[in-house]
Design an enzyme around this catalytic site. Structure first.
Site, PDB file in Angstrom:
ATOM      1  N   ASP A 358       0.776  -1.243   0.125  1.00 31.50           N
ATOM      2  CA  ASP A 358      -0.102  -0.044   0.022  1.00 31.50           C
ATOM      3  C   ASP A 358       0.813   1.212   0.000  1.00 31.50           C
ATOM      4  O   ASP A 358       2.113   0.929   0.234  1.00 31.50           O
ATOM      5  CB  ASP A 358      -0.906  -0.081   1.331  1.00 31.50           C
TER       6      ASP A 358
HETATM    7  C1  BGC Z   1      -4.931   3.316  -0.055  1.00 35.53           C
HETATM    8  C2  BGC Z   1      -5.147   2.145  -1.029  1.00 35.53           C
HETATM    9  C3  BGC Z   1      -5.123   2.938  -2.310  1.00 35.53           C
HETATM   10  C4  BGC Z   1      -3.530   3.744  -2.396  1.00 35.53           C
HETATM   11  C5  BGC Z   1      -3.293   4.684  -3.713  1.00 35.53           C
HETATM   12  C6  BGC Z   1      -3.767   4.121  -0.089  1.00 35.53           C
HETATM   13  O1  BGC Z   1      -3.816   5.211   0.864  1.00 35.53           O
HETATM   14  O2  BGC Z   1      -5.038   2.622   1.118  1.00 35.53           O
HETATM   15  O3  BGC Z   1      -6.184   1.710  -0.834  1.00 35.53           O
HETATM   16  O4  BGC Z   1      -5.065   2.046  -3.401  1.00 35.53           O
HETATM   17  O5  BGC Z   1      -3.656   4.671  -1.234  1.00 35.53           O
HETATM   18  O6  BGC Z   1      -4.058   5.479  -3.721  1.00 35.53           O
END
Ligand code: BGC
Length: 967
Positions: A358
């Site tokens: 993530d």
């Molecule tokens: C989120 C993810 C997301 C990623 C990219 C993160 O803060 O938890 O679900 O895919 O950002 O935007």
């Protein structure tokens, strides 16, 4: 010296130290046996390094730097500001008031080395092709493929870098689960929770497919969805709505169908967030003022039977990518947790694709590579947008000094390249090797390609405004309508375009006349109440949808999109009611003074039907609205919704008007204040319907679509009803917040069943305009009942093998011809002279090869686990007056077994079946070995209970199961 200079001085030595230092070894797991997750003494946790400064902390540093040493007064001011900052940071207040020792790091068992990809027959060809490409790559190219180029260093939310000479392109990664984030001319589909509420496998697949068509046409390779974690342990959890409901079986089917739909178009799906990111508070370091993320502490059986279950379905469906989550699991960061990534995901579940972090969930360099991470996103390391990657040049260094084995790097890259071949993305006609045709960072036609860098760049066309919506609004509307759950209907719905049909109207008017002595004549008078019925300031008024205003179409955060349009309920009601027969009066705010916007000034007391809209919103923890910091503080309708309903009910037709309540919500809403009011005749739970909201709602209200949605969670009578496990941890209970999942398997309906708590509306509940009858359950055993599955099969294919000689250091030097962009993450180093192989302090347990899991052996695990063991047939008949879809649900009760506690029942089958009036069909449920098993911590395998009787209960909800059969 400005803040940046100051930070750099601190950062560089620390950053180097993080490769090949003790700190790095600490950032991994240590030695516990596979079943012992919690109590053995462990190593000291590394103290948060100075490089983990948050923007907030950097700001403080700046204040000190600019005025700190010069004047006492200034120090006083700074002190006061700091104090305020601490007070504002709930976590901070707690921590500094109550200094606590950090728990020991790494209470998750070690699992090394990373199983190599390439063992599954289903991926064998792709691995062969990938091997041919990877063997030609230089070290820098390999590192490029594994590392993001940095936040906003491409047009998508994530981009790695290409391996130019061998022809591997830069991959474009984009959110998210309900549409293409930050893009124009796309469809804002209903959210995951609405999809779950449809209980319709075909629609789950169709939505995924349509989403992927849009992704591909916008130039995206990898979609960052679907989301099956959070699972919904806590009903107020901020991101539950991105997933499909609070049951692993439902999440698993919905996730797998979505993956299949997405990947049928050649787009890679990413199943996220692995694992146990159940709440937003403290999900990542510093966001909540604490130096560490929360640890979800879960026992082995619960992990398997609840939280990992849906990921298993996604792997079986062939998912290309898995995103590891921000939080820690058993006090080891999920993206550096070898038991989870190497052991469960790659060995036991046989995952053949790549693990992506993530955004900033990677918290260590070498250790996360060893623990099974394959790609880091967005490339920046411990802090946002500073260009200081934990991989990139540091991975290059780590390979050259021998701390990350060449073999591991090769596997990381091969997994990514194989996934690209597996999805057919080498076909340049479908996936042209170009940036996306939209920019996530500007709405202007022109912009730069790496806006995250301050280096001068040429402006080019970045937004081509390509319309990719096709006819996807049809699917969006169907999902929204089928995901609408009718909770209460006392002979009121459906209404008609004339208000009520003639018979109902006559009956109603004579009752009112008798009761009040007042005679209603003329047009039927309808009032629509609540801000949630109207457009508000437009659907995109707040960034990332991070506020609750106007009608609620989705939650907020990375899982939201820019709505191309949002049909509000009032627009559709205006369109559908026949103005010759109906007077529509609008009160589109939540005020209880009822000032209607039209000129007629009809008294609320004269209304015959009142439709009240309330809602409840939440979202990702980076944004806060009112008192909702990601997670909701309670389960109440927001913005005074309860008072609104009570007030409308008491005043509508002076208390004799019929009231319909419509709820748009991210999850369960407590409705005790009004659900039993006598004139609240109907309640519709419309979840999060996306752009087609109004249309879908009126499809149901007017009976054009017979409701067939069912609750994907339990609606309790209070938040307390969900038990201790259902409560978000809003205040930290230590420097590293600890959340013990002591309830084990007992969340949502499993908890309500075990504690014998009467819910308001149970999991699986949903009414229809017709009635269905279930009969004739027949159980057919297709296999002998044996406790254990057959032995794990030998691998169907052999992972590629490459030279493991450490490349020449010179390969890593910055090519002089590269024009460097500030903060862009490159794989190169300026100087390689100081790189020497040395002894690396590998994590405890690193040298001990783990036994392979008996539950593993192929993609999705031991194929035996997926074999159908039982078929259960049931007849279902539409006994009512209108056509409609029924959702037969099958729940299983395990036989008793000494020493093993089983939930009262667990969902193990559902279908959606359309029936004309009087029609009946036989529905077949196929149950796999895994469906019939529980996870046995001693055998470390899925076990069927051989003695005693399995019971299969079938019906229309988890508490309405009129027929059953046994095995
Ligand atoms: C989120 C993810 C997301 C990623 C990219 C993160 O803060 O938890 O679900 O895919 O950002 O935007």
């Amino acid at each position: 010296m400005g803040p940046r200079d100051e930070t750099e001085e601190v950062l560089l030595p620390t950053r180097r130290r993080s490769f090949g230092s003790d700190d790095d070894a600490f950032d991994s797991d240590s030695d516990l046996s596979a079943t012992d997750y919690v109590d053995r003494p462990k190593r000291r946790r590394p103290s948060p390094s100075p490089q983990k400064f948050s923007p907030r902390r950097r700001w403080c540093t700046f204040l000190f730097e600019t005025c700190g040493r010069r004047s006492k007064c200034c120090i006083g001011v700074v002190g006061a500001i700091l104090l305020l900052w601490l007070l504002l940071t709930a976590g901070g207040v707690f921590v500094y008031k109550k200094v606590q020792e950090e728990p020991l790091y790494g209470q998750s068992p070690p699992w090394y080395p990373t199983p190599k990809g390439g063992i599954a027959a289903t991926w064998a060809k792709s691995y062969e092709k990938a091997a041919k490409m990877v063997e030609k790559m230089t070290l820098a190219e390999k590192v490029n493929v594994t590392t993001g180029t940095g936040w906003q260093m491409g047009l998508a939310v994530g981009t790695n870098a290409p391996a130019v000479y061998v022809g591997f392109p830069q991959l474009q990664l984009q959110d998210g689960p309900l549409g293409i984030r930050f893009a124009d001319n796309i469809t804002a589909f209903p959210a995951g929770i609405t999809v779950g509420a449809t209980w319709n496998r075909q629609l789950m697949y169709a939505r995924g497919k349509a989403h992927a068509i849009e992704a591909r046409e916008k130039g995206i390779n990898v979609l960052l969805g679907p989301c099956v974690g959070p699972l919904g342990r806590m009903p107020a959890g901020g991101r539950n709505w991105e997933g499909f409901g609070a049951d692993p079986y439902l999440q698993g089917i919905a996730g797998a169908e979505t993956v299949k739909g997405i990947q049928s178009e050649g787009v890679m799906a990413t199943i996220k967030h692995f694992i146990a990111n159940e709440q937003e508070h403290f999900r990542q370091p510093w966001e909540w003022g604490l130096p560490h993320a929360i640890s979800s502490n879960i026992d082995d059986r619960t992990l398997h039977e609840l939280y990992a279950w849906p990921f298993g379905d996604a792997v079986k469906a062939g998912v290309a990518s898995v995103m590891c989550s921000y939080n820690q699991v058993n006090n080891s960061y999920a993206c550096g947790n070898s038991k989870l990534l190497n052991g469960i995901l790659k060995d036991e579940l046989g995952f053949q694709g790549f693990v992506m972090s993530d955004w900033l969930a990677q918290r260590s360099g070498v250790a996360s590579a060893l623990a099974g991470l394959d790609m880091t996103m967005p490339g920046d390391g411990l802090r946002w947008a500073n260009g200081e990657s934990l991989w990139g040049p540091e991975l290059t260094r780590a390979v050259l000094n021998g701390s990350v084995p060449v073999d591991r790097l090769n596997d990381m890259v091969t997994r990514i390249v194989a996934a690209w071949y597996q999805l057919g993305q080498d076909d340049e006609k479908k996936f042209p090797r170009q940036p996306p045709n939209f920019s996530s960072w500007t709405n202007e036609e022109k912009g730069v390609l790496a806006p995250g860098s301050s280096s001068p760049q040429e402006e080019v066309v970045v937004n081509k405004f390509i319309n990719v919506q096709a006819n996807h609004s049809v699917i969006a509307r169907e999902v929204a309508a089928e995901g609408t759950v009718l909770l209460k209907n006392e002979n009121l719905l459906p209404i008609s375009r004339q208000g009520l049909d003639a018979a109902k109207l006559k009956a109603r008017r004579s009752i009112v006349e008798r009761a009040t002595g007042k005679r209603h004549t003329g047009k039927f008078k309808v009032g629509v109440f609540g801000e949630d019925a109207g457009p508000g300031d437009g659907p995109n008024a707040c960034k990332d949808r991070g506020c609750n205003q106007g009608t609620l179409g989705s939650g907020w955060g990375s899982g939201a999109v820019e709505f191309p349009y949002l049909v509000s309920p009032i627009e559709s009601l205006r369109e559908k009611f026949d103005s010759e027969k109906v007077e529509l009066h609008e009160y589109l705010d939540n005020k209880v003074s009822f000032s209607n916007k039209d000129s007629s000034k009809v008294a609320v007391a004269d209304l015959e039907l009142c439709i009240v809209f309330v809602n409840a919103d939440s979202g990702e923890g980076f944004a806060k609205w009112a008192d909702v910091s990601g997670d909701r503080p309670d389960l109440k309708p927001q913005k005074g919704g309860d008072d609104l309903v009570v007030n409308v009910a008491s005043k509508c037709g002076s208390g004799s008007g019929d009231v319909i309540v419509v709820i748009h919500a991210v999850g369960p809403v407590v409705m005790e204040k009004w659900i039993d009011l006598p004139n609240v005749k109907a309640v519709i739970f419309a979840n999060l319907p996306g752009q087609e909201s109004g249309h879908a709602l009126t499809d149901i209200l007017f009976g054009d679509t017979n409701p067939s949605g069912h609750l994907p969670f339990t609606i309790g009578k209070s938040l307390a009803d969900y038990g201790d496990a259902g409560q978000v941890l809003y205040l930290p209970n230590g420097v590293v917040p600890q959340q013990d999942f002591n309830e084990g398997l007992y969340i949502d309906y499993r908890h309500f069943d075990k504690k014998e708590i009467e819910p308001r509306f149970e999991f699986g509940f949903g009414l229809s305009y017709t009635t269905f009858k279930f009969s004739n359950v027949a159980v057919h055993s297709l296999r002998h009942k044996t406790a254990l599955p057959d032995k794990r099969p030998s691998p169907a294919a052999k992972p590629p093998s490459y030279s493991i000689v450490i490349p020449k250091k010179a390969e890593a030097l910055f090519p002089p011809e590269i024009r460097r962009l500030d903060k862009y993450v490159y794989p190169y180093l300026d100087n390689v002279d100081d790189i020497e192989p040395g002894k690396y302090p590998y994590p405890d347990g690193y040298e001990v090869q783990q036994p392979l899991s008996g539950a593993g052996g192929a993609e999705g695990g031991n194929p035996e686990l997926w074999a159908i063991n039982i078929e259960v047939d049931v007849d279902v008949k539409n006994e009512g007056p209108v056509a409609g879809a029924v959702v037969p649900q099958l729940y299983l009760q395990y036989p008793a077994k000494e020493g093993i506690d089983f939930p009262v029942k667990v969902l193990r089958g559902f279908h959606k079946v359309f029936l004309k009036p009087g029609e009946s069909k036989t529905v077949k449920f196929s149950l796999t070995r895994r469906d019939l098993s529980y996870w046995d911590v001693h055998f470390q395998n899925w076990l069927i209970v051989e003695e005693g009787e399995y019971k299969f209960l079938v019906g229309g909800s988890s508490r309405d199961l009129p027929v059953s059969g046994v095995w």
